[in-house]
Design an enzyme around this catalytic site. Structure first.
Site, PDB file in Angstrom:
ATOM      1  CB  ALA A   1      -0.868  12.875 -23.636  1.00  0.00           C
TER       2      ALA A   1
ATOM      3  CE  LYS B   1      -4.324   9.602 -25.019  1.00  0.00           C
ATOM      4  NZ  LYS B   1      -4.337  10.809 -24.270  1.00  0.00           N
TER       5      LYS B   1
ATOM      6  CG  PHE C   1      -7.487  16.575 -24.696  1.00  0.00           C
ATOM      7  CD1 PHE C   1      -7.558  16.039 -26.051  1.00  0.00           C
ATOM      8  CD2 PHE C   1      -7.760  15.623 -23.732  1.00  0.00           C
ATOM      9  CE1 PHE C   1      -7.950  14.605 -26.134  1.00  0.00           C
ATOM     10  CE2 PHE C   1      -8.218  14.512 -24.086  1.00  0.00           C
ATOM     11  CZ  PHE C   1      -8.502  13.886 -25.238  1.00  0.00           C
ATOM     12  CG  ASP C   2     -12.081  16.383 -26.198  1.00  0.00           C
ATOM     13  OD1 ASP C   2     -11.000  16.764 -26.806  1.00  0.00           O
ATOM     14  OD2 ASP C   2     -12.849  15.520 -26.801  1.00  0.00           O
TER      15      ASP C   2
ATOM     16  CE1 TYR D   1      -4.303   1.900   0.615  1.00  0.00           C
ATOM     17  CE2 TYR D   1      -2.713   3.292   1.561  1.00  0.00           C
ATOM     18  CZ  TYR D   1      -3.997   2.969   0.981  1.00  0.00           C
ATOM     19  OH  TYR D   1      -5.064   4.078   0.976  1.00  0.00           O
TER      20      TYR D   1
ATOM     21  CG  HIS E   1     -18.458  12.475 -29.596  1.00  0.00           C
ATOM     22  ND1 HIS E   1     -18.414  13.397 -28.499  1.00  0.00           N
ATOM     23  CD2 HIS E   1     -17.236  11.647 -29.427  1.00  0.00           C
ATOM     24  CE1 HIS E   1     -17.316  13.262 -27.747  1.00  0.00           C
ATOM     25  NE2 HIS E   1     -16.761  12.231 -28.114  1.00  0.00           N
TER      26      HIS E   1
ATOM     27  CG  ASP F   1      -2.307  17.916 -21.648  1.00  0.00           C
ATOM     28  OD1 ASP F   1      -2.014  16.670 -21.336  1.00  0.00           O
ATOM     29  OD2 ASP F   1      -3.597  18.158 -22.090  1.00  0.00           O
TER      30      ASP F   1
HETATM   31  C1  LIG Z   1      -5.592  11.489 -23.554  1.00  0.00           C
HETATM   32  C2  LIG Z   1      -5.244  13.029 -23.253  1.00  0.00           C
HETATM   33  C3  LIG Z   1      -5.763  13.596 -21.935  1.00  0.00           C
HETATM   34  C4  LIG Z   1      -6.499  12.760 -21.005  1.00  0.00           C
HETATM   35  O1  LIG Z   1      -5.907  11.556 -20.693  1.00  0.00           O
HETATM   36  P1  LIG Z   1      -6.947  10.473 -20.509  1.00  0.00           P
HETATM   37  O2  LIG Z   1      -5.699   9.366 -19.902  1.00  0.00           O
HETATM   38  O3  LIG Z   1      -7.515  10.065 -21.479  1.00  0.00           O
HETATM   39  O4  LIG Z   1      -7.610  10.512 -19.061  1.00  0.00           O
HETATM   40  C5  LIG Z   1      -5.206  14.858 -21.977  1.00  0.00           C
HETATM   41  N1  LIG Z   1      -4.621  15.764 -22.554  1.00  0.00           N
HETATM   42  C6  LIG Z   1      -4.226  15.057 -23.819  1.00  0.00           C
HETATM   43  C7  LIG Z   1      -3.663  15.934 -24.932  1.00  0.00           C
HETATM   44  C8  LIG Z   1      -4.738  13.810 -24.224  1.00  0.00           C
HETATM   45  O5  LIG Z   1      -4.352  13.401 -25.446  1.00  0.00           O
END
Ligand SMILES: *Cc1c(COP(=O)(O)O)cnc(C)c1O
Length: 461
Positions: free
Chosen positions: A217, A258, A124-125, A72, A450, A215
């Site tokens: 990824a 990613k 990003f969304d 843990y 979507h 950000d």
């Molecule tokens: C995929 C992604 C996220 C969110 O990550 P999740 O692992 O899907 O929650 C944030 N920012 C970017 C640029 C991404 O491609």
């Protein structure tokens, strides 16, 4: 003869996929209400829905799974992940989270309050979602070149420094808790940000005393593009470039699904101890104790190993070359695709593919369905369905670009699959003037429609 490019790995384990008939697909897609998200994966031959968590782990990553320490607190897996993050990014502090949006949730809980302004390159969304959920505002400062799909510009992910300065000048510093730089910029097509631009953002931010977060990824893919395209970086290693990139940030959020090539996982990297301590409270609240944060020990091990593999030049060369291989094939056959090619996906411009087609009938979705019918290939619509309705008027928002994204999972498909995808799309292109019937909505959710929208064919005109 010059030796041709070839993959930097070989295959140790395979997963069978089923190549269905067009008749089968006609039935399945109708049953799925013409929404590709509703298909079973067994009904898909080549799945290009996303590159998120769909990569193939290596033999070394699978070995690391067996070495996972499931304690843990204070697990060796936690320290392994910490060491990898420190070595690769240079960030002293880190918090594990179960995926990228969870990292955003934890960090933003510590930083963002109602009414705040968060400038960046097209957020990003999920990033935008977490900002707007806190009644704050994401302001897009991407360079204008990003929105022209044919313009050959090497760093379409860049922030327009003038736009950024304008935002910084027109709001008090207290209202701007951070600037978010997304590397590569997913929403503008996996387009990279240049080192010079990151440095310029840092300088502008320093003048105002504002934090900069990446950000991250696809940070490694971004570094690869810098090595290839930016002056002065050809002879630097990917890891050196990555270290310099992160030297311009106060911290990072990471979706490890990613560029860390794992199926689930994420983290926050930080320099500031005080912010780390503040964020730790939210991590414990939302994710789990700070030494695992929603991840199993084995997953942290695989992630640590994945960070090293994901920042390896040979891997990145294979990866980016495969995406470009598909893109070039399509481009050579006259298919309108976004150029330069992004790092993780090829974006087909549906309005230029089907110029006679009414956008009201969801042109990008129509093209995505046609590609599925043709070859069992699942792409994803980045267009009117994704854009949702205007919350005030209830009317469809028609975005400038109607795209079908073909997202390539890491280390999963071969270039034969790329040839197959290209052939299927070329077939659709050749019969494009016969594509006359689009869709209308049968049922939709009020937001993020979507994922679950149900469609039916409109009558033949
Ligand atoms: C995929 C992604 C996220 C969110 O990550 P999740 O692992 O899907 O929650 C944030 N920012 C970017 C640029 C991404 O491609």
């Amino acid at each position: 003869m010059d030796l041709p490019f070839s993959e930097s790995y070989k295959i140790k384990m395979v997963e069978n996929i089923h190549r269905s008939s067009r008749q089968e697909r006609e039935v399945w897609i109708k049953e799925a209400s013409y929404n590709l998200f509703n298909l079973k994966s067994s009904q898909v031959y080549i799945d290009l829905l996303t590159d998120s968590g769909t990569g193939a782990m290596s033999d070394k990553q699978w070995s690391e799974m067996m070495l996972g320490d499931e304690s843990y607190a204070g697990a060796s897996s936690y320290y392994k992940m910490k060491k990898a993050i420190q070595e690769i990014t240079g960030f002293e502090y880190f918090l594990p989270t179960h995926q990228g949006r969870a990292a955003e949730n934890v960090l933003f809980s510590a930083l963002i309050k109602e009414g705040d302004i968060i400038p960046g390159n097209t957020h990003f969304d999920t990033t935008k979602g977490h900002i707007e959920f806190r009644r704050a505002h994401a302001i897009d400062c991407t360079i204008d070149e990003a929105f022209n799909t044919t313009l050959d510009y090497p760093f379409k992910g860049n922030i327009d420094i003038d736009k950024l300065e304008k935002v910084l000048k027109s709001h008090p510093k207290e209202k701007i808790p951070l600037i978010v730089v997304t590397v590569t910029c997913n929403s503008s097509g996996g387009q990279p940000v240049s080192m010079a631009n990151m440095k310029a953002v840092r300088e502008v931010a320093d003048k105002c005393g504002i934090r900069v977060f990446f950000d991250s990824a696809r940070f490694a893919e971004n570094a690869y593009f810098i090595k290839l395209k930016e002056k002065g970086f050809t002879d630097k290693s990917i890891r050196e470039i990555v270290r310099e990139m992160f030297s311009y940030a106060d911290g990072m959020t990471m979706s490890s699904k990613k560029d860390a090539i794992v199926n689930m996982g994420g983290f926050i990297g930080l320099r500031d101890k005080e912010l780390f301590e503040k964020a730790s409270t939210f991590n414990i609240l939302f994710e789990g104790f700070i030494s695992y944060g929603g991840m199993s020990g084995r997953d942290m091990n695989a992630l640590a190993q994945g960070l090293y593999e994901g920042t390896d030049f040979n891997y990145l060369e294979t990866r980016i070359n495969q995406v470009a291989y598909l893109g070039q094939k399509l481009k050579d056959n006259g298919i309108p695709v976004q150029y330069p090619f992004g790092g993780h996906a090829i974006y087909v411009d549906a309005k230029r593919f089907l110029p006679h087609f009414p956008v009201e009938e969801y042109v990008a979705q129509t093209l995505a369905v046609e590609l599925y019918l043709e070859g069992g290939i699942r792409g994803v619509e980045i267009g009117t369905l994704l854009a949702d309705r205007d919350p005030d008027t209830g009317k469809n928002r028609f975005p400038e670009l109607e795209l079908v994204r073909l997202t390539i999972p890491r280390r999963v498909y071969t270039n034969n699959h790329m040839d197959y995808i290209a052939a299927a799309l070329i077939n659709v292109y050749e019969r494009r003037s016969d594509i006359k019937r689009g869709f209308k909505i049968k049922k939709e959710a009020p937001i993020l429609r979507h994922f679950t929208v149900e469609l039916e064919r409109v009558k033949q005109r």
